[in-house]
Design a protein around this motif. Sequence first.
Motif, mmCIF file in Angstrom:
data_model
loop_
_atom_site.group_PDB
_atom_site.id
_atom_site.type_symbol
_atom_site.label_atom_id
_atom_site.label_comp_id
_atom_site.label_asym_id
_atom_site.label_seq_id
_atom_site.Cartn_x
_atom_site.Cartn_y
_atom_site.Cartn_z
ATOM 1 N N LEU A 82 -11.954 32.398 -0.053
ATOM 2 C CA LEU A 82 -10.924 31.552 -0.657
ATOM 3 C C LEU A 82 -9.733 31.377 0.270
ATOM 4 N N GLY A 83 -9.553 32.284 1.208
ATOM 5 C CA GLY A 83 -8.468 32.162 2.178
ATOM 6 C C GLY A 83 -8.604 30.936 3.058
ATOM 7 N N ALA A 84 -9.818 30.411 3.180
ATOM 8 C CA ALA A 84 -10.041 29.214 3.998
ATOM 9 C C ALA A 84 -9.719 27.945 3.235
ATOM 10 N N LEU A 85 -9.510 28.046 1.929
ATOM 11 C CA LEU A 85 -9.296 26.864 1.108
ATOM 12 C C LEU A 85 -8.105 26.015 1.559
ATOM 13 N N PRO A 86 -6.932 26.586 1.873
ATOM 14 C CA PRO A 86 -5.828 25.734 2.337
ATOM 15 C C PRO A 86 -6.190 24.945 3.609
ATOM 16 N N ALA A 87 -6.896 25.569 4.528
ATOM 17 C CA ALA A 87 -7.291 24.871 5.748
ATOM 18 C C ALA A 87 -8.274 23.745 5.432
ATOM 19 N N VAL A 89 -8.539 22.091 2.574
ATOM 20 C CA VAL A 89 -7.797 21.031 1.886
ATOM 21 C C VAL A 89 -6.973 20.236 2.898
ATOM 22 N N TYR A 90 -6.303 20.922 3.827
ATOM 23 C CA TYR A 90 -5.530 20.231 4.871
ATOM 24 C C TYR A 90 -6.432 19.319 5.694
ATOM 25 N N MET A 91 -7.574 19.841 6.135
ATOM 26 C CA MET A 91 -8.500 19.039 6.946
ATOM 27 C C MET A 91 -9.002 17.820 6.170
ATOM 28 N N GLY A 92 -9.258 18.004 4.882
ATOM 29 C CA GLY A 92 -9.753 16.898 4.076
ATOM 30 C C GLY A 92 -8.698 15.843 3.798
ATOM 31 N N LEU A 93 -7.494 16.284 3.430
ATOM 32 C CA LEU A 93 -6.458 15.333 3.037
ATOM 33 C C LEU A 93 -5.672 14.769 4.212
ATOM 34 N N VAL A 94 -5.258 15.617 5.133
ATOM 35 C CA VAL A 94 -4.395 15.169 6.227
ATOM 36 C C VAL A 94 -5.212 14.685 7.420
ATOM 37 N N SER A 95 -6.081 15.549 7.925
ATOM 38 C CA SER A 95 -6.812 15.216 9.151
ATOM 39 C C SER A 95 -7.906 14.181 8.937
ATOM 40 N N THR A 96 -8.341 13.989 7.701
ATOM 41 C CA THR A 96 -9.399 13.012 7.455
ATOM 42 C C THR A 96 -8.896 11.843 6.618
ATOM 43 N N ALA A 97 -8.516 12.080 5.381
ATOM 44 C CA ALA A 97 -8.134 10.978 4.487
ATOM 45 C C ALA A 97 -6.902 10.227 4.991
ATOM 46 N N ALA A 98 -5.857 10.937 5.396
ATOM 47 C CA ALA A 98 -4.646 10.262 5.859
ATOM 48 C C ALA A 98 -4.902 9.480 7.140
ATOM 49 N N VAL A 99 -5.707 10.035 8.024
ATOM 50 C CA VAL A 99 -6.025 9.329 9.270
ATOM 51 C C VAL A 99 -6.867 8.089 8.978
ATOM 52 N N LEU A 100 -7.852 8.204 8.084
ATOM 53 C CA LEU A 100 -8.649 7.029 7.719
ATOM 54 C C LEU A 100 -7.783 5.972 7.042
ATOM 55 N N TRP A 101 -6.838 6.389 6.206
ATOM 56 C CA TRP A 101 -5.924 5.442 5.570
ATOM 57 C C TRP A 101 -5.099 4.713 6.635
ATOM 58 N N ALA A 102 -4.558 5.461 7.617
ATOM 59 C CA ALA A 102 -3.759 4.843 8.680
ATOM 60 C C ALA A 102 -4.611 3.893 9.526
ATOM 61 N N GLN A 103 -5.833 4.296 9.842
ATOM 62 C CA GLN A 103 -6.720 3.427 10.620
ATOM 63 C C GLN A 103 -7.042 2.156 9.847
#
Length: 172
Positions: A82-87, A89-103
Motif C-alpha cells: 500500500l506504500g506504493a499507492l501514492p506513487a 496515483v501520481y503516475m496515473g494522474l499527473v504523469s499520464t492523464a495530465a500529460v495526455l490532457w496537455a497533449q
Amino acid sequence: TVQAGDPWILGAALGFGLMLARMEHHVKIAGSDPASVFRLTVWQMAPLFVCMTGWAAWELEAWPSLLSARALDPMAGATVALGALPAVVYMGLVSTAAVLWAQTTAMGEVPSSEAGVIFATEPIFATLYASLLLGDNLTAEEAVGGAFIILACLTLQLPAGGDGAEPESPEK
C-alpha cells in the motif's frame, strides 16, 4: 547491429506517431474545448489502463488469481504494498492523464507532424536532467543525437517553399 529490443522501440515510435495523427484528426472533429479535450483524454486513458493492468498482472504472475473466485476478494493475493499507492496515483494522474490532457489540448493548435518532432525532445530533457540532477555522464553520441533533434525542431520553423512566406497553419 540490431538488438532484441530494437523492434519494440520501432513499434513504440510507430504507435506514438499513429496516436498523434489520430488525435489530431479527432481533435478537429470533436473540437478543442475543455469538455471535448477531457473526453478525448478519457478515451486515451481507457486502453492504457487495460494494457497496464494486464501487464502488471502478468509481471506479478497474478493471472491465476484473477481468473479464479479469489479475484472477488480484493485482498487475496495482494502483492503490491500500500506504500506504493501514492506513487501509482501520481503516475496515473499527473504523469499520464495530465500529460495526455496537455497533449490533446495542444493538438488543437499544432499539427501532428510538428508535435511528433517536439515530443521527440523528451529524451533530451530526460538526459539533461539525469546529467544535472543525478550526475549521469553525457556521451558524445547522446550530445550529437540531441543536437540533431533540436535541429529538426528548428528546421520545422523555417518558412516552406523558400519564398519567405509563413507556412499555412492547420485549419481549426
